[in-house]
Design an enzyme around this catalytic site. Sequence first.
Site, mmCIF file in Angstrom:
data_model
loop_
_atom_site.group_PDB
_atom_site.id
_atom_site.type_symbol
_atom_site.label_atom_id
_atom_site.label_comp_id
_atom_site.label_asym_id
_atom_site.label_seq_id
_atom_site.Cartn_x
_atom_site.Cartn_y
_atom_site.Cartn_z
ATOM 1 N N LYS A 34 -35.204 1.280 7.887
ATOM 2 C CA LYS A 34 -35.414 0.036 8.655
ATOM 3 C C LYS A 34 -36.150 0.332 9.947
ATOM 4 O O LYS A 34 -37.154 -0.306 10.274
ATOM 5 C CB LYS A 34 -34.055 -0.589 8.964
ATOM 6 C CG LYS A 34 -34.022 -1.588 10.106
ATOM 7 C CD LYS A 34 -32.590 -2.011 10.396
ATOM 8 C CE LYS A 34 -32.485 -2.989 11.555
ATOM 9 N NZ LYS A 34 -32.554 -2.329 12.874
ATOM 10 N N ARG A 106 -34.828 -7.077 17.447
ATOM 11 C CA ARG A 106 -35.138 -6.144 18.523
ATOM 12 C C ARG A 106 -36.504 -5.473 18.299
ATOM 13 O O ARG A 106 -37.263 -5.249 19.231
ATOM 14 C CB ARG A 106 -34.030 -5.081 18.575
ATOM 15 C CG ARG A 106 -34.267 -3.935 19.534
ATOM 16 C CD ARG A 106 -34.105 -4.354 20.962
ATOM 17 N NE ARG A 106 -34.362 -3.285 21.903
ATOM 18 C CZ ARG A 106 -34.436 -3.456 23.213
ATOM 19 N NH1 ARG A 106 -34.257 -4.653 23.731
ATOM 20 N NH2 ARG A 106 -34.673 -2.446 24.012
ATOM 21 N N ASP A 130 -29.160 -6.849 17.670
ATOM 22 C CA ASP A 130 -27.707 -6.744 17.808
ATOM 23 C C ASP A 130 -27.276 -6.881 19.260
ATOM 24 O O ASP A 130 -27.929 -6.369 20.158
ATOM 25 C CB ASP A 130 -27.241 -5.371 17.305
ATOM 26 C CG ASP A 130 -27.268 -5.297 15.804
ATOM 27 O OD1 ASP A 130 -27.131 -6.334 15.148
ATOM 28 O OD2 ASP A 130 -27.429 -4.178 15.296
ATOM 29 N N ASP A 317 -25.808 4.679 15.671
ATOM 30 C CA ASP A 317 -25.791 3.759 14.530
ATOM 31 C C ASP A 317 -24.839 4.205 13.420
ATOM 32 O O ASP A 317 -24.672 3.488 12.430
ATOM 33 C CB ASP A 317 -27.211 3.594 13.952
ATOM 34 C CG ASP A 317 -28.081 2.698 14.824
ATOM 35 O OD1 ASP A 317 -27.573 2.127 15.809
ATOM 36 O OD2 ASP A 317 -29.284 2.573 14.519
HETATM 37 C C1 UD1 Z 1 -33.334 1.805 18.484
HETATM 38 C C2 UD1 Z 1 -32.829 1.363 17.131
HETATM 39 C C3 UD1 Z 1 -31.318 1.230 17.122
HETATM 40 C C4 UD1 Z 1 -30.675 2.517 17.611
HETATM 41 C C5 UD1 Z 1 -31.270 2.920 18.959
HETATM 42 C C6 UD1 Z 1 -30.741 4.263 19.450
HETATM 43 C C7 UD1 Z 1 -34.650 -0.003 16.316
HETATM 44 C C8 UD1 Z 1 -35.130 -1.367 15.948
HETATM 45 N N1 UD1 Z 1 -33.418 0.070 16.808
HETATM 46 O O1 UD1 Z 1 -33.023 0.755 19.390
HETATM 47 O O2 UD1 Z 1 -30.894 0.963 15.780
HETATM 48 O O3 UD1 Z 1 -29.286 2.287 17.786
HETATM 49 O O4 UD1 Z 1 -32.697 3.023 18.854
HETATM 50 O O5 UD1 Z 1 -30.922 5.238 18.493
HETATM 51 O O6 UD1 Z 1 -35.323 0.989 16.127
HETATM 52 N N2 UD1 Z 1 -32.703 1.202 27.575
HETATM 53 C C9 UD1 Z 1 -32.937 0.804 28.863
HETATM 54 N N3 UD1 Z 1 -34.210 0.417 29.206
HETATM 55 C C10 UD1 Z 1 -35.235 0.424 28.312
HETATM 56 C C11 UD1 Z 1 -34.989 0.854 26.998
HETATM 57 C C12 UD1 Z 1 -33.709 1.240 26.644
HETATM 58 O O7 UD1 Z 1 -32.037 0.776 29.696
HETATM 59 O O8 UD1 Z 1 -36.361 0.077 28.692
HETATM 60 C C13 UD1 Z 1 -31.332 1.612 27.188
HETATM 61 C C14 UD1 Z 1 -30.720 0.643 26.173
HETATM 62 O O9 UD1 Z 1 -30.112 -0.454 26.802
HETATM 63 C C15 UD1 Z 1 -29.726 1.547 25.472
HETATM 64 C C16 UD1 Z 1 -30.412 2.899 25.480
HETATM 65 O O10 UD1 Z 1 -31.408 2.841 26.502
HETATM 66 O O11 UD1 Z 1 -28.532 1.624 26.210
HETATM 67 C C17 UD1 Z 1 -31.061 3.272 24.164
HETATM 68 O O12 UD1 Z 1 -32.005 2.308 23.813
HETATM 69 P P1 UD1 Z 1 -33.250 2.645 22.873
HETATM 70 O O13 UD1 Z 1 -33.251 4.089 22.534
HETATM 71 O O14 UD1 Z 1 -34.459 2.073 23.514
HETATM 72 O O15 UD1 Z 1 -32.879 1.844 21.575
HETATM 73 P P2 UD1 Z 1 -33.709 0.717 20.821
HETATM 74 O O16 UD1 Z 1 -35.137 1.131 20.704
HETATM 75 O O17 UD1 Z 1 -33.376 -0.609 21.391
#
Ligand code: UD1
Length: 435
Positions: A34, A106, A130, A317
């Site tokens: 995914k 997302r 989510d 995850d």
């Molecule tokens: C992706 C995955 C998700 C997985 C996550 C971590 C997708 C669609 N989703 O989510 O399934 O659980 O990686 O492996 O690929 N954060 C910030 N600022 C930002 C970006 C992130 O504070 O600009 C924080 C987020 O709130 C979170 C953490 O960093 O607490 C990790 O986020 P991130 O690695 O960016 O996850 P996603 O890309 O949203």
Amino acid sequence: MNDDAAARLPDPSDLFIVRGGNPLRGTVRLSGAKNSALKLMAASLLSEGRVELRAVPRIADVPVMAEVLRGLGVNVQLDPEAETATLEVDGEPRWHAPADAVTRIRASIACLGPLIGRTGRARMAMPGGDRIGARAIDLHLQGLTAMGASVIQHPGEVEVHAKDLHGAIVTLDFPSVGATENLIMAAARADGTTVIENAAREPEIQDLCRMLIAMGGSIDGIGSPTIEIEGVDRLSGVTWETCPDRIEAGTYAMAAAVTGGDVVIERVRPTELTLPLIKLRAAGVVVEEGADSLRIKAGDLDAADVVTLPYPGFPTDLQPQMMVLLTQAQGTSRCTENVFESRFSFVQELARMGADVEVDGHHAWIRGPSALHGTTLAGLDVRAGAAGTMAGLVASGETIVRDVHHVDRGYAEFVPRLQSLGADVERVPAGARDA
Ligand code: UD1
């Protein structure tokens, strides 16, 4: 809405009815990832030719992403039976993404980087997905700003302009998956070289980088915390097979183990599940690794400690599924969640089934084994929905999982695959159950 999106939208009121007690046995062949497929689809915005994707999972997020991309001017054809997607931009993509589809997933944020790289501007609603934490996009925007972009915040929307996007050294505060992907895709078409320090290293990001290279991009340091991207003038079409879904594989492995089963999982890369497999073995599970398969055999389950961290750490995850497994293990286990602050909301559901779990901040202590009993589980996200179903497989009586549209977002054919392994689970419309 396009036909294929409408046809594939799950009925949000459907339920899973699970009757516990059957060990899972047999062979299951899994899907493309995914979290890769959705980003590979977004990368088509960069391409000046047709992108043909294979092993695209039959999950609900794919047609929603197709809808986002169509709104941006991409011609998208999905063939769920063949697990393929064909994407082609006619001329320049549009830059204002349709809010309706964007706010549902997302991964729609992954359009930001390629749009900036290709057209120098983008406007889109804040993405959905989510509800497992704050999920800000500040790191995405900081990186783009370092590359010469300017950001205008509107209520619920962000607008980014970059007339002359240029290479930069970007050091991320946290190895964010989404920020790393967006910066790589923007940098692929920027002037000069971009270096991302403290980059995320997830296998799905590696998949994206390799596809971009096949399109003519220039990227070094794939899979390391320092990624170097040399901007190019043009990225061309490509045919690409999505990498396997390690989270789906981990989920089935844990389901097999917790039910006392014996399951062979096909289309998996065990090397991308190193820490989850170490933890399963520590918990007493017998794991046999093939080149692209796994055999999971139940053993006497023991307590184990897991700490979620960005890859190659234990994936957040898989944390709810691991927690279900540990409710059946002898002794006290500890789960530490470092990625999403709200991921422990699943614990309340597990406790209502009879699990003995205590949460203190980002730690949870699980005392096992506990006899779980069936109940109605509500308001779950994609991973917690799968974990709740798993808990139902070992609970006494009947477990009803509501809001299963969350599970549909990330797991292809979840109920049929579990049934094929001998699980007593069915999907019913809510109305049929009430009658
Ligand atoms: C992706 C995955 C998700 C997985 C996550 C971590 C997708 C669609 N989703 O989510 O399934 O659980 O990686 O492996 O690929 N954060 C910030 N600022 C930002 C970006 C992130 O504070 O600009 C924080 C987020 O709130 C979170 C953490 O960093 O607490 C990790 O986020 P991130 O690695 O960016 O996850 P996603 O890309 O949203």
